[in-house]
Design a protein around this motif. Sequence first.
Motif, PDB file in Angstrom:
ATOM      1  N   PRO A  63       0.808  -1.221   0.000  1.00 52.19           N
ATOM      2  CA  PRO A  63       0.000   0.000   0.000  1.00 52.19           C
ATOM      3  C   PRO A  63       0.844   1.276   0.000  1.00 52.19           C
ATOM      4  N   THR A  64       1.868   1.315   0.862  1.00 49.61           N
ATOM      5  CA  THR A  64       2.690   2.526   0.994  1.00 49.61           C
ATOM      6  C   THR A  64       4.156   2.143   1.163  1.00 49.61           C
ATOM      7  N   ASN A  65       4.981   3.162   1.253  1.00 48.49           N
ATOM      8  CA  ASN A  65       6.408   2.955   1.514  1.00 48.49           C
ATOM      9  C   ASN A  65       6.754   3.149   2.988  1.00 48.49           C
ATOM     10  N   SER A  66       5.746   3.173   3.841  1.00 46.82           N
ATOM     11  CA  SER A  66       5.998   3.368   5.264  1.00 46.82           C
ATOM     12  C   SER A  66       6.536   2.075   5.879  1.00 46.82           C
ATOM     13  N   ASN A  67       6.966   2.171   7.120  1.00 46.63           N
ATOM     14  CA  ASN A  67       7.456   0.998   7.846  1.00 46.63           C
ATOM     15  C   ASN A  67       6.586   0.709   9.062  1.00 46.63           C
ATOM     16  N   GLU A  68       5.332   1.099   8.977  1.00 44.08           N
ATOM     17  CA  GLU A  68       4.403   0.882  10.075  1.00 44.08           C
ATOM     18  C   GLU A  68       3.391  -0.193   9.686  1.00 44.08           C
ATOM     19  N   ASP A  69       3.063  -1.026  10.658  1.00 39.36           N
ATOM     20  CA  ASP A  69       2.032  -2.040  10.484  1.00 39.36           C
ATOM     21  C   ASP A  69       0.666  -1.360  10.691  1.00 39.36           C
ATOM     22  N   PRO A  70      -0.315  -1.500   9.779  1.00 41.81           N
ATOM     23  CA  PRO A  70      -0.364  -2.416   8.644  1.00 41.81           C
ATOM     24  C   PRO A  70      -0.056  -1.774   7.288  1.00 41.81           C
ATOM     25  N   THR A  71       0.074  -0.439   7.224  1.00 39.43           N
ATOM     26  CA  THR A  71       0.234   0.209   5.918  1.00 39.43           C
ATOM     27  C   THR A  71       1.574  -0.119   5.269  1.00 39.43           C
ATOM     28  N   GLY A  72       2.567  -0.485   6.104  1.00 40.62           N
ATOM     29  CA  GLY A  72       3.885  -0.780   5.554  1.00 40.62           C
ATOM     30  C   GLY A  72       4.115  -2.237   5.232  1.00 40.62           C
ATOM     31  N   LEU A  73       3.116  -3.085   5.473  1.00 41.22           N
ATOM     32  CA  LEU A  73       3.269  -4.512   5.185  1.00 41.22           C
ATOM     33  C   LEU A  73       3.032  -4.798   3.707  1.00 41.22           C
ATOM     34  N   GLY A  74       3.474  -5.984   3.279  1.00 42.54           N
ATOM     35  CA  GLY A  74       3.194  -6.439   1.926  1.00 42.54           C
ATOM     36  C   GLY A  74       2.039  -7.430   1.949  1.00 42.54           C
ATOM     37  N   ILE A 218      11.048 -11.644  12.157  1.00 40.03           N
ATOM     38  CA  ILE A 218      10.777 -11.925  10.752  1.00 40.03           C
ATOM     39  C   ILE A 218       9.368 -12.498  10.551  1.00 40.03           C
ATOM     40  N   SER A 219       8.786 -13.089  11.592  1.00 45.21           N
ATOM     41  CA  SER A 219       7.440 -13.644  11.459  1.00 45.21           C
ATOM     42  C   SER A 219       6.405 -12.564  11.200  1.00 45.21           C
ATOM     43  N   SER A 220       6.735 -11.319  11.535  1.00 42.99           N
ATOM     44  CA  SER A 220       5.814 -10.202  11.300  1.00 42.99           C
ATOM     45  C   SER A 220       5.800  -9.764   9.844  1.00 42.99           C
ATOM     46  N   THR A 221       6.731 -10.277   9.038  1.00 37.95           N
ATOM     47  CA  THR A 221       6.996  -9.874   7.647  1.00 37.95           C
ATOM     48  C   THR A 221       7.431  -8.409   7.544  1.00 37.95           C
ATOM     49  N   LEU A 222       7.782  -7.823   8.691  1.00 36.02           N
ATOM     50  CA  LEU A 222       8.338  -6.470   8.722  1.00 36.02           C
ATOM     51  C   LEU A 222       9.543  -6.479   9.668  1.00 36.02           C
ATOM     52  N   PRO A 223      10.575  -7.239   9.303  1.00 40.33           N
ATOM     53  CA  PRO A 223      11.713  -7.434  10.220  1.00 40.33           C
ATOM     54  C   PRO A 223      12.611  -6.217  10.329  1.00 40.33           C
ATOM     55  N   ASN A 224      13.254  -6.136  11.468  1.00 39.10           N
ATOM     56  CA  ASN A 224      14.276  -5.124  11.711  1.00 39.10           C
ATOM     57  C   ASN A 224      15.621  -5.751  11.359  1.00 39.10           C
ATOM     58  N   ILE A 225      16.327  -5.176  10.396  1.00 36.64           N
ATOM     59  CA  ILE A 225      17.595  -5.734   9.924  1.00 36.64           C
ATOM     60  C   ILE A 225      18.715  -4.739  10.219  1.00 36.64           C
ATOM     61  N   TYR A 226      19.697  -5.169  11.000  1.00 38.98           N
ATOM     62  CA  TYR A 226      20.773  -4.266  11.404  1.00 38.98           C
ATOM     63  C   TYR A 226      22.051  -5.074  11.618  1.00 38.98           C
ATOM     64  N   PRO A 227      23.211  -4.421  11.692  1.00 42.74           N
ATOM     65  CA  PRO A 227      24.483  -5.148  11.876  1.00 42.74           C
ATOM     66  C   PRO A 227      24.423  -6.076  13.075  1.00 42.74           C
TER      67      PRO A 227
END
Length: 344
Positions: A63-74, A218-227
Amino acid sequence: MKSIRNIFSVTILLAVVLAFTGCQGEEPDLFEKSAAERLNEIAKDYTAVLAESEAGWIMEYYPTNSNEDPTGLGYLMLVDFDKNGSVKIGMMNDLTEGAYEEATSLWEIITDNGPVLSFSTYNEILHFFSDPAIYDQGLGLEGDYEFVMVNVPEDHQTIMLKGKKRGTYVRLTRLPAGTDFEEYLTDVRAFQTATFPESAPNYNVLTVGDSIMKVEEISSTLPNIYPYDGDAIANESYHPFIITQQNGSYNLRFRAPLFSTADEEVIQEFVYDSSGDIFRCVANSEYTLAGATPSTFFVDEMNAGKSWRMTRTSTMSEAAKTLVEALYTGLRGRSLTFNNIAFT
């Protein structure tokens, strides 16, 4: 007479120069048809391309390019465009409470400074994301229902769309003939749930050459990826993804490239390798997305101050069960009682 001849010669020369200049200024007609006629022809061709897929298309919708659930989900949808102007859309996710839902409406390719795919009448699935009455603050989920067709390769296997308002990229991938929408979505959902269960306490690891990244939630399909050794908050970077099934394999594709390597390899899509229970990057199979190694995970969890308690009835692997039963039998042989094993 001599001066008159000179003037006459100069006049003729000037006329020739002016005539030549005038010819140079005329642009040749490069196209036999007007821009509007060419655009209409493209719209007609794209209409045929979308309708020619017998089973329809996989739609990876953001829906959007945000990183908030649910508008940022695929959101994974299956779409079948009919030549008669109707379109069928199927979806199965948390918004449908895990049930398969299907809706039909009308569609067309319109010409608006370029070919645009328009879902021209209300579709209970797709327009759910753009209906301001559905979600709070009168914005809905802010999604699009009209998409600029930005890339239509000649093989017609994939098509790249771009939301007209939000600018998010949406990929269509052709489905093989005979695909049943509900069976397909049920299969993908089952794979995703089994691979990334919500109850699993562990994180995943993304390895790209010398770069190692921690992938949390990762189960949220909106994972936080960092070093890997970085701070989850100071270095937070959220990347939604969608899992699809293509040619018998499961693909995990992030909404946008995570980053590009020095060799300009795009780190965005991964294919599941069942032999190693691991995802391998399409750009380079040496780049992987996998669960943390057991030893690393165990040490990290213990250092975090957590404790585990395991009894004979706890869920465990066959190898662990064999060891626990041997311990139980050995203790009984010494008139001792086995209660549990505690890891702290």
